[in-house]
Design an enzyme around this catalytic site. Sequence first.
Site, PDB file in Angstrom:
ATOM      1  N   HIS A   1      12.285 -18.084 -20.450  1.00  0.00           N
ATOM      2  CA  HIS A   1      11.269 -17.248 -21.090  1.00  0.00           C
ATOM      3  C   HIS A   1      10.100 -17.045 -20.128  1.00  0.00           C
ATOM      4  CE1 HIS A   1      12.503 -17.845 -25.560  1.00  0.00           C
ATOM      5  NE2 HIS A   1      13.540 -17.772 -24.773  1.00  0.00           N
TER       6      HIS A   1
ATOM      7  N   TYR B   1       3.857 -18.148 -31.656  1.00  0.00           N
ATOM      8  CA  TYR B   1       2.984 -19.152 -32.272  1.00  0.00           C
ATOM      9  C   TYR B   1       1.976 -18.393 -33.134  1.00  0.00           C
ATOM     10  CZ  TYR B   1       4.562 -22.564 -28.732  1.00  0.00           C
ATOM     11  OH  TYR B   1       5.304 -23.407 -27.935  1.00  0.00           O
TER      12      TYR B   1
ATOM     13  N   PRO C   1       3.819 -31.837 -31.445  1.00  0.00           N
ATOM     14  CA  PRO C   1       4.832 -30.974 -30.828  1.00  0.00           C
ATOM     15  C   PRO C   1       4.340 -29.608 -30.352  1.00  0.00           C
ATOM     16  CG  PRO C   1       5.169 -31.075 -33.200  1.00  0.00           C
ATOM     17  CD  PRO C   1       4.109 -32.072 -32.872  1.00  0.00           C
TER      18      PRO C   1
ATOM     19  N   LYS D   1       5.300 -30.646 -25.105  1.00  0.00           N
ATOM     20  CA  LYS D   1       5.044 -31.389 -23.864  1.00  0.00           C
ATOM     21  C   LYS D   1       5.744 -32.750 -23.798  1.00  0.00           C
ATOM     22  CE  LYS D   1       2.536 -28.568 -21.623  1.00  0.00           C
ATOM     23  NZ  LYS D   1       3.634 -27.714 -21.152  1.00  0.00           N
TER      24      LYS D   1
ATOM     25  N   TYR E   1       0.845 -24.407 -20.185  1.00  0.00           N
ATOM     26  CA  TYR E   1       2.102 -24.209 -20.925  1.00  0.00           C
ATOM     27  C   TYR E   1       3.312 -24.338 -20.005  1.00  0.00           C
ATOM     28  CZ  TYR E   1       5.185 -22.600 -24.608  1.00  0.00           C
ATOM     29  OH  TYR E   1       6.179 -22.538 -25.554  1.00  0.00           O
TER      30      TYR E   1
HETATM   31  C1  PHB Z   1      11.190 -26.107 -30.554  1.00  0.00           C
HETATM   32  O1  PHB Z   1      11.953 -25.166 -30.292  1.00  0.00           O
HETATM   33  O2  PHB Z   1      11.590 -27.095 -31.187  1.00  0.00           O
HETATM   34  C2  PHB Z   1       9.781 -26.037 -30.126  1.00  0.00           C
HETATM   35  C3  PHB Z   1       9.380 -25.019 -29.287  1.00  0.00           C
HETATM   36  C4  PHB Z   1       8.051 -24.934 -28.902  1.00  0.00           C
HETATM   37  C5  PHB Z   1       7.141 -25.864 -29.352  1.00  0.00           C
HETATM   38  C6  PHB Z   1       7.545 -26.888 -30.175  1.00  0.00           C
HETATM   39  C7  PHB Z   1       8.867 -26.976 -30.568  1.00  0.00           C
HETATM   40  O3  PHB Z   1       5.850 -25.753 -28.984  1.00  0.00           O
END
Ligand code: PHB
Length: 395
Positions: free
Chosen positions: A76, A205, A296, A300, A388
């Site tokens: 990505h 997000y 989460p 990280k 990120y």
């Molecule tokens: C996930 O796909 O589980 C996932 C992706 C991004 C995040 C947290 C979890 O920031």
Amino acid sequence: MTQSTRTQVVIVGAGPAGLFLAHLLHRRGIESVILDIRTREEIEQTIRAGVLEQWTADLMRDLGLGERLDREAHIHSGISLQYGRERHHLDLEELTGGKRVTVYPQHEVLRDLIAGHLGQGGQIHFGVQEVDLTHVTGDRPRVSFRRTPDGPLETLEGDFVAGCDGSQGDSRQHIAGRTDLQKRYPFGWLGILVSAPPSHHELIYARHERGFALLSTRSDTVQRMYIQCGVAEDIAAYPDERIWDELHRRLATDGWQLTEGHIFQKGIVGLRSAVSDRMQSGRLFIAGDAAHIVPPTGAKGLNLAVADAVYLYRGLEQHYAGGGQARLDAYTDTCLRRVWRAERFSWYMTTLLHVNPEENAFEQRIHMADLEYVTSSRAAATALAENYVGLPLEG
Ligand code: PHB
């Protein structure tokens, strides 16, 4: 009768930290044995986040573990931040001078690491019992365990012990004088796995007045989605229709539709940040979740565990090459510099994107101003993007 064996590095825990460490050591001809109380199936099936920073994916390739990753993982080059029904694209690749993230679930990483290590003749004992770490910090560090309930008690002695057994593991209890600095958040995540094609080509997000939502992916046929929920809520309060209703509302934007599918797994987790101020004691070193936890948001956790493994490896490598103890002595300080930056970023993404019921209207409005800033200022977007995709490793 107790059976005794020796190795150079005893590794407690076959998670990301333990397995990456074993691979790095093996490449330099340093022998290790890994013990885990879980079975191989349990380890390979536990669902966790799935975003690899650029250098983590590169390290897998370096270690000869990139084949399935390169075939199956999704690269990505950006993410979207959403608020007030508007979606804002952050071009990570452009903002960071070419860095991207790899979406590849943690259990797939572990499958590759386990198969790779066993294939090279590496030793992993799964499903061990009565693991006793009492003598782990002395001059002759050793661990005792049984391979089966009625098998003999075995003692495994090493020059060093790496405690990679997670936040519920026993290793952290043996670090003398340790203190945890921590924070709990007054909300949790409800996560689902869905049989469906991706609804969007990148992660979204979203901050919404009803709470956070995240649209992530696992593969062309399986999607991962999350919604913010109460910290002590019961999953039974969330029948599938309610989850879809929340996801539709929180991710709604003009000209786009979320694709539904069969929900085949769901669960709730609390969010927590924690850092142990010490990560070593004598010949015991802890790494990964045994030493620190991140919420989460931003994914990280795995990347931090791998960074610890790299720093510990460098210390051990220096020691075995006759170069002294300087790197091992500096292990905690070296790790914690990076850990605190990742803690800051994970805390920042969490507070930015969640509706905290304990915050007042002023504080909530500040987060909106922050989102407006991050999505309109190149400097602010760059700061988010470089964290990120992952800050560089030291040294
Ligand atoms: C996930 O796909 O589980 C996932 C992706 C991004 C995040 C947290 C979890 O920031």
